[in-house]
Design an enzyme around this catalytic site. Sequence first.
Site, PDB file in Angstrom:
ATOM      1  N   ILE A  52       0.343   9.489   8.405  1.00 12.70           N
ATOM      2  CA  ILE A  52      -0.044   8.825   9.433  1.00 12.70           C
ATOM      3  C   ILE A  52      -0.132   7.074   9.045  1.00 12.70           C
ATOM      4  CG2 ILE A  52      -1.808  10.531   9.857  1.00 12.70           C
ATOM      5  CD1 ILE A  52      -3.930   8.930   8.193  1.00 12.70           C
TER       6      ILE A  52
ATOM      7  N   HIS B 199       0.998   8.030   3.713  1.00 14.05           N
ATOM      8  CA  HIS B 199       1.673   7.371   4.864  1.00 14.05           C
ATOM      9  C   HIS B 199       3.102   7.592   4.964  1.00 14.05           C
ATOM     10  CE1 HIS B 199      -1.979   5.431   5.150  1.00 14.05           C
ATOM     11  NE2 HIS B 199      -2.054   4.949   4.215  1.00 14.05           N
TER      12      HIS B 199
ATOM     13  N   GLY C 203      -4.446   2.271   8.107  1.00  8.16           N
ATOM     14  CA  GLY C 203      -5.290   1.579   8.908  1.00  8.16           C
ATOM     15  C   GLY C 203      -5.336   0.142   9.220  1.00  8.16           C
TER      16      GLY C 203
ATOM     17  N   ASP D 111       0.876  -1.175   0.012  1.00  3.16           N
ATOM     18  CA  ASP D 111       0.122   0.086  -0.014  1.00  3.16           C
ATOM     19  C   ASP D 111       0.851   1.279   0.007  1.00  3.16           C
ATOM     20  OD1 ASP D 111      -1.557   2.240   0.349  1.00  3.16           O
ATOM     21  OD2 ASP D 111      -2.422   1.237   2.080  1.00  3.16           O
TER      22      ASP D 111
HETATM   23  C1  LIG Z   1      -5.962  -3.040   0.733  1.00  9.13           C
HETATM   24  C2  LIG Z   1      -7.037  -2.160   0.909  1.00  9.13           C
HETATM   25  C3  LIG Z   1      -6.689  -0.675   1.161  1.00  9.13           C
HETATM   26  C4  LIG Z   1      -7.921   0.296   1.482  1.00  9.13           C
HETATM   27  C5  LIG Z   1      -7.777   1.676   1.111  1.00  9.13           C
HETATM   28  C6  LIG Z   1      -7.052   2.227   2.171  1.00  9.13           C
HETATM   29  C7  LIG Z   1      -5.978   3.125   1.846  1.00  9.13           C
HETATM   30  C8  LIG Z   1      -4.978   3.563   3.086  1.00  9.13           C
HETATM   31  O1  LIG Z   1      -3.888   3.875   2.398  1.00  9.13           O
HETATM   32  C9  LIG Z   1      -5.674   4.711   3.641  1.00  9.13           C
HETATM   33  C10 LIG Z   1      -5.359   4.545   5.277  1.00  9.13           C
HETATM   34  O2  LIG Z   1      -4.952   3.577   5.752  1.00  9.13           O
HETATM   35  S1  LIG Z   1      -6.196   5.835   6.115  1.00  9.13           S
HETATM   36  C11 LIG Z   1      -5.693   5.518   7.580  1.00  9.13           C
HETATM   37  C12 LIG Z   1      -6.714   4.836   8.355  1.00  9.13           C
HETATM   38  N1  LIG Z   1      -8.082   5.408   8.441  1.00  9.13           N
HETATM   39  C13 LIG Z   1      -8.250   6.661   9.417  1.00  9.13           C
HETATM   40  O3  LIG Z   1      -7.228   7.129  10.131  1.00  9.13           O
HETATM   41  C14 LIG Z   1      -9.635   6.995   9.576  1.00  9.13           C
HETATM   42  C15 LIG Z   1     -10.110   7.426  10.845  1.00  9.13           C
HETATM   43  N2  LIG Z   1     -11.356   8.067  11.068  1.00  9.13           N
HETATM   44  C16 LIG Z   1     -11.602   9.089  11.066  1.00  9.13           C
HETATM   45  O4  LIG Z   1     -10.926   9.932  10.863  1.00  9.13           O
HETATM   46  C17 LIG Z   1     -13.138   9.391  11.038  1.00  9.13           C
HETATM   47  O5  LIG Z   1     -13.789   8.446  11.717  1.00  9.13           O
HETATM   48  C18 LIG Z   1     -13.820   9.808   9.844  1.00  9.13           C
HETATM   49  C19 LIG Z   1     -13.199  10.672   9.147  1.00  9.13           C
HETATM   50  C20 LIG Z   1     -13.697   8.470   8.741  1.00  9.13           C
HETATM   51  C21 LIG Z   1     -15.234  10.012  10.042  1.00  9.13           C
HETATM   52  O6  LIG Z   1     -15.470  10.980  10.926  1.00  9.13           O
HETATM   53  P1  LIG Z   1     -16.556  12.117  10.720  1.00  9.13           P
HETATM   54  O7  LIG Z   1     -16.321  12.843   9.360  1.00  9.13           O
HETATM   55  O8  LIG Z   1     -16.440  12.939  12.065  1.00  9.13           O
HETATM   56  O9  LIG Z   1     -17.903  11.278  10.384  1.00  9.13           O
HETATM   57  P2  LIG Z   1     -19.103  11.204  11.289  1.00  9.13           P
HETATM   58  O10 LIG Z   1     -19.646  12.552  11.224  1.00  9.13           O
HETATM   59  O11 LIG Z   1     -18.901  10.809  12.911  1.00  9.13           O
HETATM   60  O12 LIG Z   1     -20.203  10.298  10.610  1.00  9.13           O
HETATM   61  C22 LIG Z   1     -20.474  10.462   9.179  1.00  9.13           C
HETATM   62  C23 LIG Z   1     -21.148   9.258   8.751  1.00  9.13           C
HETATM   63  O13 LIG Z   1     -20.019   8.213   8.375  1.00  9.13           O
HETATM   64  C24 LIG Z   1     -20.111   7.180   9.230  1.00  9.13           C
HETATM   65  N3  LIG Z   1     -18.902   7.002   9.822  1.00  9.13           N
HETATM   66  C25 LIG Z   1     -18.163   7.412  10.383  1.00  9.13           C
HETATM   67  N4  LIG Z   1     -16.798   7.150  10.553  1.00  9.13           N
HETATM   68  C26 LIG Z   1     -16.892   5.887   9.571  1.00  9.13           C
HETATM   69  C27 LIG Z   1     -16.057   4.992   9.505  1.00  9.13           C
HETATM   70  N5  LIG Z   1     -14.896   4.935  10.036  1.00  9.13           N
HETATM   71  N6  LIG Z   1     -16.109   3.936   8.668  1.00  9.13           N
HETATM   72  C28 LIG Z   1     -17.509   4.086   7.922  1.00  9.13           C
HETATM   73  N7  LIG Z   1     -18.433   4.603   8.110  1.00  9.13           N
HETATM   74  C29 LIG Z   1     -18.300   5.814   9.238  1.00  9.13           C
HETATM   75  C30 LIG Z   1     -21.074   7.586  10.366  1.00  9.13           C
HETATM   76  O14 LIG Z   1     -21.759   6.451  11.017  1.00  9.13           O
HETATM   77  C31 LIG Z   1     -22.040   8.604   9.786  1.00  9.13           C
HETATM   78  O15 LIG Z   1     -23.146   8.016   9.263  1.00  9.13           O
HETATM   79  P3  LIG Z   1     -24.630   8.238  10.098  1.00  9.13           P
HETATM   80  O16 LIG Z   1     -24.939   9.563   9.861  1.00  9.13           O
HETATM   81  O17 LIG Z   1     -25.449   7.421   8.954  1.00  9.13           O
HETATM   82  O18 LIG Z   1     -24.429   7.393  11.164  1.00  9.13           O
END
Ligand SMILES: CCCCCCC[C@@H](O)CC(=O)SCCNC(=O)CCNC(=O)[C@H](O)C(C)(C)COP(=O)(O)OP(=O)(O)OC[C@H]1O[C@@H](n2cnc3c(N)ncnc32)[C@H](O)[C@@H]1OP(=O)(O)O
Length: 308
Positions: free
Chosen positions: A227, A212, A230, A207
């Site tokens: 960062i 990252h 995940g 990845d």
């Molecule tokens: C091999 C396969 C590779 C796959 C590709 C990946 C590529 C990688 O290189 C990329 C990565 O690794 S990125 C690093 C790992 N991920 C992160 O760090 C994200 C951490 N999470 C966040 O920042 C917030 O939760 C965030 C920003 C995600 C959401 O926070 P908010 O904007 O505050 O959202 P919120 O208002 O609370 O919710 C809005 C609606 O979205 C749903 N939701 C929230 N978090 C979610 C999540 N993590 N996953 C899925 N859905 C999510 C909520 O339920 C909400 O929906 P609803 O209103 O219907 O309840």
Amino acid sequence: MASASEFDPALALSHKFPDTTYSYTERDAALYALGVGVCLSDAVDGVELKYVYHENGQGSIKVLPTFATLLVLRSGASGYNLPGLEYDPRLLLHGQQYIELYKPLPSSCHIHNIVSLAGLHDKGKAAILEIETKSYEKESGDLLCMNRTTVFLRGAGGFSKSSKPFSYTNYPMNQNPAVKIPESKPFSVFEDRTQPSQALLYRLSGDYNPLHSDPMVAKVAGFSQPILHGLCTLGFAVRAIIKCICRGDPDLIKSVAGRFLLHVYPGETLVTEMWLEGSRVIYRTKVKERKRTVLSGYVGLRGLTSSL
Ligand SMILES: CCCCCCC[C@@H](O)CC(=O)SCCNC(=O)CCNC(=O)[C@H](O)C(C)(C)COP(=O)(O)OP(=O)(O)OC[C@H]1O[C@@H](n2cnc3c(N)ncnc32)[C@H](O)[C@@H]1OP(=O)(O)O
């Protein structure tokens, strides 16, 4: 590319994803193991050496169950591009991961992947895309594992009416990684310090997202520095569960579900708390330095845990 208003979710649901392939060797499995912290604090760790070395004359190394997440890497290239769905790849965050393991992963293998759309949701500020990948061992035709990858595409929502936002899911609710954390004291707690170079090591497993590794890309995405992947954090958490609950046996892991709640900076300390609920382990991983929860979910176990 079409604008958000031109994106037709109904048309996207009929999109056929091409099959993909993936091949790996023992070297890939060992490199991955090091990337998720195997033997990080003890080079001769009694339960982890088997992931990187033919210990006691064993014929092949053991493969961590979360290595399954790498088998879908090639699917990603096309998987996150739904025709007409416009997004900035620099704003993509990994939201959730769900894995089912049907048999232990061999130490080397040729894989055939069948890819499909499992979910699509309009959250206004973001679009959520869920891609399912079934991975078959080419030689035997056996189904090895299934991955469901959920990506949170910031800025790509708003393609449906805000009064009735589009939402499609094709899997059962009980596979959703969002969990309720028990209020009781955890059954077990495990602490692991990631290295400042952790993401640079993990990315060598395939990845190469610059989020990252590149400080400028990280800034555009809203972070003070690159960062951690995940799936690297998930690998650390599941290793902790194998150590503390499975007595070091990775083959007890049947399924893994995780929701990424907050980013992790390489070098931070991960503290994973675990609760036993029947044949499931509910877990929560916090960053010690910031006292924030970054990941939570559950792990399904094979066999009874009543003896624990
Ligand atoms: C091999 C396969 C590779 C796959 C590709 C990946 C590529 C990688 O290189 C990329 C990565 O690794 S990125 C690093 C790992 N991920 C992160 O760090 C994200 C951490 N999470 C966040 O920042 C917030 O939760 C965030 C920003 C995600 C959401 O926070 P908010 O904007 O505050 O959202 P919120 O208002 O609370 O919710 C809005 C609606 O979205 C749903 N939701 C929230 N978090 C979610 C999540 N993590 N996953 C899925 N859905 C999510 C909520 O339920 C909400 O929906 P609803 O209103 O219907 O309840």
